[in-house]
Design an enzyme around this catalytic site. Structure first.
Site, PDB file in Angstrom:
ATOM      1  N   ASP A   1       0.864  -1.171   0.000  1.00 14.95           N
ATOM      2  CA  ASP A   1       0.000   0.000   0.000  1.00 14.95           C
ATOM      3  C   ASP A   1       0.908   1.230   0.000  1.00 14.95           C
ATOM      4  O   ASP A   1       2.130   1.137   0.044  1.00 14.95           O
ATOM      5  CB  ASP A   1      -0.993  -0.036   1.175  1.00 14.95           C
TER       6      ASP A   1
ATOM      7  N   GLU B   1     -10.525   7.160   4.111  1.00 12.54           N
ATOM      8  CA  GLU B   1      -9.510   6.666   5.040  1.00 12.54           C
ATOM      9  C   GLU B   1      -9.704   7.285   6.437  1.00 12.54           C
ATOM     10  O   GLU B   1     -10.834   7.455   6.886  1.00 12.54           O
ATOM     11  CB  GLU B   1      -8.118   6.877   4.454  1.00 12.54           C
TER      12      GLU B   1
HETATM   13  C1  BGC Z   1      -5.174   3.218   0.313  1.00 10.35           C
HETATM   14  C2  BGC Z   1      -5.432   2.175  -0.745  1.00 10.35           C
HETATM   15  C3  BGC Z   1      -5.332   2.796  -2.117  1.00 10.35           C
HETATM   16  C4  BGC Z   1      -3.988   3.477  -2.264  1.00 10.35           C
HETATM   17  C5  BGC Z   1      -3.784   4.099  -3.629  1.00 10.35           C
HETATM   18  C6  BGC Z   1      -3.924   4.037   0.052  1.00 10.35           C
HETATM   19  O1  BGC Z   1      -3.832   5.108   0.910  1.00 10.35           O
HETATM   20  O2  BGC Z   1      -5.062   2.575   1.582  1.00 10.35           O
HETATM   21  O3  BGC Z   1      -6.689   1.599  -0.548  1.00 10.35           O
HETATM   22  O4  BGC Z   1      -5.531   1.834  -3.099  1.00 10.35           O
HETATM   23  O5  BGC Z   1      -3.885   4.488  -1.284  1.00 10.35           O
HETATM   24  O6  BGC Z   1      -4.568   5.214  -3.820  1.00 10.35           O
END
Ligand code: BGC
Length: 732
Positions: free
Chosen positions: A301, A507
């Site tokens: 991630d 998030e």
């Molecule tokens: C998130 C992921 C996401 C990634 C790319 C991260 O902060 O946890 O779910 O796919 O960013 O945008």
């Protein structure tokens, strides 16, 4: 010594392709050969640096907002990065469908300047439609998709999204989320398919098949493993759960997804039982590869490898963090804007901290995906096609259907709903009534959501106006905090429609301490309740909220799990009875915050007394279940066939989600009171009756014994469907 040998070998390899290119065509460029053969051929021609480049993914949004050509060229041509992503806000300078296609083409053009011309695989968070692109149809978030319990539509939506993503020249969506929701305070609850492992597995499979079926893009199951279980629901807090919970709750959706052909997996940003997932050889190699047999590619991630050093402190240096993660099993590192990571990785190999065999393994997986997708043969995206495909009519119809099936009618006292289209007057009020951003939530155009003006579709207010008779007076109060205006509006209204909910978030910005509506909205509902007017409350939210009984008073309550750009129409369809509500809760609604965590599968000695249970949802018609049939006895290892009759005994046509729950009467370990093991959506005309058939496999009634082995123990299994039940005895 060993490292130096590899460098020498790398230099020699530089010569090989020169010879090879003297051939008519190197094998890896021959599309008639299998991906396996092509991968091995290409791998044999690559230098160490070229291989390491493949393992790096750079965020477009961080290499100069959108389209910094110099930095982009440096990343692709100089460092040879294997992948680019558009993180939350990485869009092209000209943010239009055509702009996306042109940007994708420019990136591939740059790869043609590299020695081996390996295409970049481009990833994007298309998590509810191709949601970063203005003009795209925005579908319900996953929690809403789950509420439909409609696998066919879920698959169709994913397939349509894949077309849109591919039309803009991209190849990879970071979807679906396969995390099982445990605590709705978590700001990513709406991204999940709910709290039930079986539902997540089943709906997740449909999404994966939909995304990948055309072969144009790949899906990415995320965030492996246990990301949805941070302590007290705060994003990326440590997760601490037993091996039993890991295997009973968190692992099954990934297992199902891998069986369905999932091509990539993204790793959990957080830690599980004291070990960051990115550093966990146990999770990433022993379980994922060894037990689940995953052969696809694993991507970190966002900047999470670095965080092993900077936040988790399990690596003393940035370099050690890289070695730790890649040795644990991460194949590709999602970086922000620093392709120079390739230099660090090279030094790791020189220092013998990262074996070349591990590099080869990772690159092999990455190249396999590229060959399988046919990236070496892909034609540039056609901007005109991108324009035509994004937000097309069919996608809007599909999204409206999904949105309307995702709406869950939670209360309908006195059968206030459906409203008559002839009502004399209606007052529409609330922060989500006349905008689309709150219906869409986060991950819409931008990471934290869109502005209303950026979205195409009709708001609830507009859709209501489109439904009611010309004689109906529709009043809208924009400033709902103006009590005088509100009271005046209430005096004049025959019915009130309050559209409340949450602001968009993504998030950790979405973590909630209390699951409460904002103070202003609570006051609004209280004032409406005090007026005594017949009221419909529509809540557009990414999870359950705790709504005070007094604020609700006797209102009807319709829950909209972020239904997207077609949500306004879908809500009006249900409110005025053009569509009979059929969504079911994929997550428990707690009555009080102190009850959390309370997924219905959690074993408890206190009763499960939620505000609304998992699977709940009302209809405008009534269904009657009868004649549940199952064998009295089956032997260990045999399937169990169960049939049940369901009849629409009301006056309207409607869909019912038939749910089959299983319960072990006795077992060698404690088991949940009930566990969903089958569901089917059935459409029934008034008076119509259908027989629904389910088949339970031995795996579905197995238990994880004290030795952590799945076994089918003899004993009684209770089966219940729609409030009626039977028992099947499993014998030796
Ligand atoms: C998130 C992921 C996401 C990634 C790319 C991260 O902060 O946890 O779910 O796919 O960013 O945008």
């Amino acid at each position: 010594m060993k490292a130096r040998w590899f460098l020498m070998a790398g230099l020699l390899l530089l010569l090989v392709p020169a010879i090879a290119f003297g051939e008519d065509k190197p094998a890896y460029l021959d599309p008639t050969l299998s991906p396996e053969v092509r991968t091995e051929d290409l791998l044999s021609r690559m230098t160490l640096r070229e291989k390491l480049g493949q393992m790096v993914q750079i965020d477009l949004g961080q290499i100069g907002k959108g389209f910094n050509e110099v930095l982009l060229e440096r990343a692709i041509v100089e460092y040879g990065v294997g992948s680019i992503l558009s993180g939350g806000s990485g869009s092209p300078m000209i943010n239009t469908p055509e702009g996306w296609a042109k940007m994708a083409n420019e990136i591939q053009r740059l790869t043609s300047e590299t020695r081996l011309k390996i295409p970049v695989i481009y990833g994007v968070d298309a998590v509810h439609g191709h949601n970063a692109v203005p003009g795209a149809t925005i579908y319900p978030h996953n929690l809403g998709i789950a509420a439909t319990f409609n696998q066919e539509l879920a698959q169709a939506y994913a397939a349509e999204t894949a077309e849109e993503v591919a039309a803009t020249g991209l190849h990879w969506t970071f979807a679906p989320v396969l995390d099982v929701a445990r605590d709705p305070r978590w700001g990513r609850t709406h991204e999940t398919l709910g709290e039930d492992p079986y539902t997540v597995a089943e709906m997740g499979k449909s999404l994966i098949i939909g995304f990948q079926s055309s072969g144009k893009i790949i899906a990415c199951g995320k965030h492996y493993l246990g990301y949805s279980a941070p302590n007290n629901g705060m994003d990326r807090n440590p997760a601490d759960f037993s091996e039993r919970t890991l295997r009973e709750i968190h692992l099954p959706p990934y297992q199902a997804a891998i069986q369905a052909g999932l091509c990539s997996i993204m790793v959990n940003s957080g830690e599980v039982n004291g070990e960051p997932a990115h550093a966990s050889k146990y999770l990433l190699t022993d379980v994922l590869r060894g037990e689940l047999g995953f052969t696809g590619l694993t991507v970190s991630d966002y900047e999470d490898i670095r965080k092993l050093w900077s936040i988790h402190k399990v690596a003393p240096t940035r370099n050690d963090a890289l070695a730790l993660a890649h040795n644990a099993g991460v194949d590709m590192s999602m970086e922000a804007g620093r392709p120079e990571i390739v230099d660090l990785m090279e030094s790791l190999v020189e220092e013998d901290k990262l074996p070349v065999s591990r590099v080869d393994e990772a690159v092999r997986r990455i190249l396999m995906v590229k060959f399988r997708l046919g990236l070496f043969e892909r034609q540039p995206a056609d901007p005109a096609v991108a324009k035509r495909v994004i937000g097309n009519e069919q996608s809007r119809r599909l999204a409206r259907q999904l949105a309307s099936q995702s709406l869950v009618l939670l209360r309908n006292p006195d059968k206030l709903l459906p409203l008559s289209k002839q009502i004399p007057s209606i007052l529409v009020v609330g922060p989500a009534a006349n905008g689309l951003s709150r219906l869409c939530g986060g991950w819409t155009i931008g990471w934290q959501g869109a502005r209303d003006q950026q979205l195409t579709g009709r708001t609830v207010l507009e859709a209501v106006k489109g439904k009611v008779s010309p004689e109906t007076k529709v009043t809208y109060i924009e400033d709902f905090t103006d009590e005088d205006q509100l009271k005046e509006g209430l005096d004049e209204a025959a019915v009130v429609l309050a559209v409340v909910g949450e602001k968009p978030y993504a998030e950790w910005y979405g973590d909630s301490q209390d699951l409460a509506l904002s103070y202003d909205q609570q006051r609004l509902l209280k004032t409406i309740a005090d007026s005594g007017k017949p009221t419909v409350i529509v809540a557009a939210a990414g999870r359950p909220l705790i709504i005070d009984e007094q604020q609700m008073n006797m209102a009807a309550l319709l829950w909209a799990f972020l239904p997207g750009t077609e949500g306004g129409e879908a809500i009006a369809d249900v409110i005025f009875g053009d569509v009979n509500p059929s969504g079911r809760l994929p997550i428990t609604f707690p009555a009080r915050i102190g009850q959390l965590p309370m997924p219905y599968t959690v074993k408890r000695t206190v009763p499960y007394e939620p505000l609304f249970p998992f699977g709940y949802g009302l209809s405008y018609t009534q269904f009657k279940y009868s004649a549940i049939q199952a064998p009295e006895r089956v032997k260990v290892g045999e399937n169990i066939t169960i049939t049940v009759k369901i009849k629409n005994i009301g006056k309207r046509a409607g869909d019912e989600v038939v749910m089959l729950f299983v319960r072990r009467e006795y077992a060698s370990v404690t088991t949940p009171l009930r566990s969903l093991q089958g569901f089917a959506r059935v459409s029934l005309a008034p008076g119509e009756e259908k027989t629904v058939k389910f088949q339970l496999t031995p795996a579905q009634i197995s238990i994880l014994n004290p030795r952590m082995k799945w076994v089918e123990e003899p004993g009684d299994v209770g089966i219940s469907i729609g409030g009626i039940g039977t028992t099947v005895t499993i014998t030796e």
